[in-house]
Write an enzyme that holds these catalytic residues in place. Structure first.
Site: not given
Ligand code: NAP
Ligand code: G3H
Length: 484
Positions: A111, A159, A162, A185, A223, A258, A291-293, A445
């Site tokens: 993809r 990013s 997941n 990053k 930060d 996102e 997955r966020c979705t 998505r």
């Molecule tokens: P996360 O813990 O928020 O981490 C995301 C990214 O932010 C990682 O690269 C992390 O680095 C970095 N990060 C952490 N603290 C930071 C700071 N103070 N400043 C800048 N960057 C910082 O999220 P995750 O656990 O990887 O992903 C799961 C979450 O993402 C879920 O809540 C999911 O719903 C959401 N998500 C949303 C979408 C969407 O499109 N809406 C898609 C995918 C995931 P480190 O890994 O080094 O901590």
């Molecule tokens: O985890 C969040 C992704 O943006 C969701 O993409 O619906 O293709 O799994 P997806």
């Protein structure tokens, strides 16, 4: 062909076209969620090194912004080809580093290649325009605004774990085609997969310094990166907690975010329940619900609830649980902390009277797909995002109650409505406070050129190939004034 990116088990950073070792030689160990084996080490960069990298990105962007669009597009197309040639290798890395099941890992890489190719093509069509003045009252034909789209400068791409390849490329490729340079990053868990992607862009012929990588814990370097004065745009995907923090400290830097979700599937009495159950199970449990979705709650009309629960249970029984391999859908969660959190939500709901239909079994970080019925709005599972393979059923009396509960969430990513009545589906869709409503389909998505956005705590700005290119560029107007 990826030998350059690491020495032994230490992965370097791509800086100015070279894979470089950091001065301190300090690194972070990345362990596999599959068997806790060491996947590799990523480097901890100092602030001075980050400063140098950002200055390099700034310098390099000056030539890139003037590189003809067609040349930028060719590099992206080549990157897509290289990615496709390496699907097997990259999907194996995803399996090891983030315990992604084989089918999902292969699909993520494929993809991503499609995404990059589409971006190369779409970028060619985001064109300049000329606007005459005479349409506006009081103006004649003596003014023309030539509106070009120009890049913003340096895009900081952050990013999540997941989709470390796909959700990195979905930031990098549109930023590049728009003429920006990118500082990537990657997530700590997922960094190695993302570094392979960076090398793919490099091998495709991206000039030195246009894509630089910075590894280290977000909590330590995040930060500093976010508030760096040379960053012109922040493109972030991750949790709402981190997103909110970034928005608070970033000042006036534009951003695309996102974030988390609590996507509801609303099931009406006339729905095709067999199709609905299949969709719900695929939507809720693929990649173990990380997955966020993912479908994260079911709001079902009382009259059909028993029947739907039974059908969902039957579909869940077909899911295969284990370590990533062909045909396995449910794999270990990303960390012990993540598994503990899901377990805590299940426990609280059961203590308050919810009933386990199937699942609630754990082996290490492997959680069996769990379905919980009779969840009510006083339980955390009705509102919080588990990011794991657990699905709560909330039984409702009517459509109004379903809309009310759906909208009471702090999140607003997507929702599904299952019904044969298209008029009713539209009425409900119009009232749901989310970025996208899926009628008779699971929340998801793709396809990736569709707009993808969250409202409320689920995000700001719009992703999707053209939308992302537009977000990471701006109009520049030059007005020609004629004296005739
Ligand atoms: P996360 O813990 O928020 O981490 C995301 C990214 O932010 C990682 O690269 C992390 O680095 C970095 N990060 C952490 N603290 C930071 C700071 N103070 N400043 C800048 N960057 C910082 O999220 P995750 O656990 O990887 O992903 C799961 C979450 O993402 C879920 O809540 C999911 O719903 C959401 N998500 C949303 C979408 C969407 O499109 N809406 C898609 C995918 C995931 P480190 O890994 O080094 O901590
Ligand atoms: O985890 C969040 C992704 O943006 C969701 O993409 O619906 O293709 O799994 P997806």
């Amino acid at each position: 062909m990826f030998e350059r990116i690491h020495k032994g088990n230490v992965y370097f950073n791509l800086v100015n076209g070279e894979w470089v070792e950091c001065l301190s030689k300090k690194s972070l160990e990345i362990f596999s969620p599959v068997d806790n084996s060491l996947v590799g080490k990523t480097q901890l960069l100092s602030r001075e090194e980050i400063d140098d990298i950002i200055m390099n990105s700034k310098q390099a962007q000056k030539a890139w912004r003037d590189t003809p669009l067609s040349q930028r597009a060719k590099i992206l197309e080549r990157a897509a080809d290289i990615l496709e040639e390496n699907i097997e290798l990259l999907s194996k890395i995803l399996e090891t580093e983030i315990a992604k099941d084989t089918d999902s890992a292969v699909s993520e890489v494929k993809r991503t290649a499609d995404f990059i190719r589409f971006t190369a093509n779409e970028g060619m069509h985001v064109q300049s325009e000329a606007i005459g003045a005479e349409q506006f009252p009081g103006f004649k034909k003596n003014k023309i605004s030539y509106v070009a789209r120009i890049p913003l400068g340096i895009v900081l791409a952050i990013s999540p774990f997941n989709y470390p390849i796909n959700l990195t490329a979905s930031k990098v490729a549109p930023a590049l085609i728009a003429g920006n340079s990118v500082i990537l990053k990657p997530p700590t868990q997922g960094a190695i997969s993302a570094l392979y992607l960076a090398e793919v862009f490099h091998q495709a012929g991206l000039p030195a310094g246009i894509l630089n990588t910075v590894t280290g814990r977000g909590s330590e370097i995040g930060d500093y990166l976010i508030t760096h004065k040379e960053i012109n745009f922040i493109n972030f995907t991750g949790s709402t907690v981190v997103g909110r923090h970034i928005a608070q400290i970033a000042g006036m830097v534009p951003m695309l975010m996102e974030l988390g979700g609590k996507d509801a599937a609303i099931v009406l009495e006339d729905a095709d329940l067999s199709m609905t159950a299949k969709n719900i199970v695929a939507g809720a449990y693929s990649y173990s619900g990380q997955r966020c979705t993912a479908v994260k709650r079911i709001l079902v009309m009382n009259a059909i609830a028993d029947q739907l629960v039974e059908l969902i249970e039957e579909e869940i029984k077909l899911l295969k649980v284990g370590n990533p391999a062909k045909g396995i859908q449910i794999t270990p969660l990303i960390s012990t902390q993540a598994a503990d959190f899901v377990e805590e939500l299940i426990k609280e709901s059961v203590e308050k009277g919810a009933k386990i239909v199937i699942g609630n079994r754990r082996e290490g970080n492997l959680l069996y797909p769990t379905l919980i019925d009779y969840v009510t709005t006083d339980m955390r599972l009705a509102w919080e995002e588990p990011f794991g393979p657990v699905l709560p059923i909330l039984r409702v009396n009517d459509i109004e109650e379903a809309i009310d509960i759906a909208n009471r969430s702090e999140y607003g990513l997507q929702s599904s409505v299952f019904t044969k009545n298209i008029d009713l589906a539209f009425m409900i869709a119009n009232r749901l406070e989310v970025g996208t409503v899926q009628i008779n389909n699971k929340t998801e998505r793709g396809p990736d050129h569709f707009p993808f956005l969250g409202v409320k705590s689920s995000g700001m700005g719009t992703q999707g190939i053209r939308y992302s290119v537009e977000a990471m560029s701006r109009p520049k107007a030059i007005v020609i004034n004629l004296n005739s």
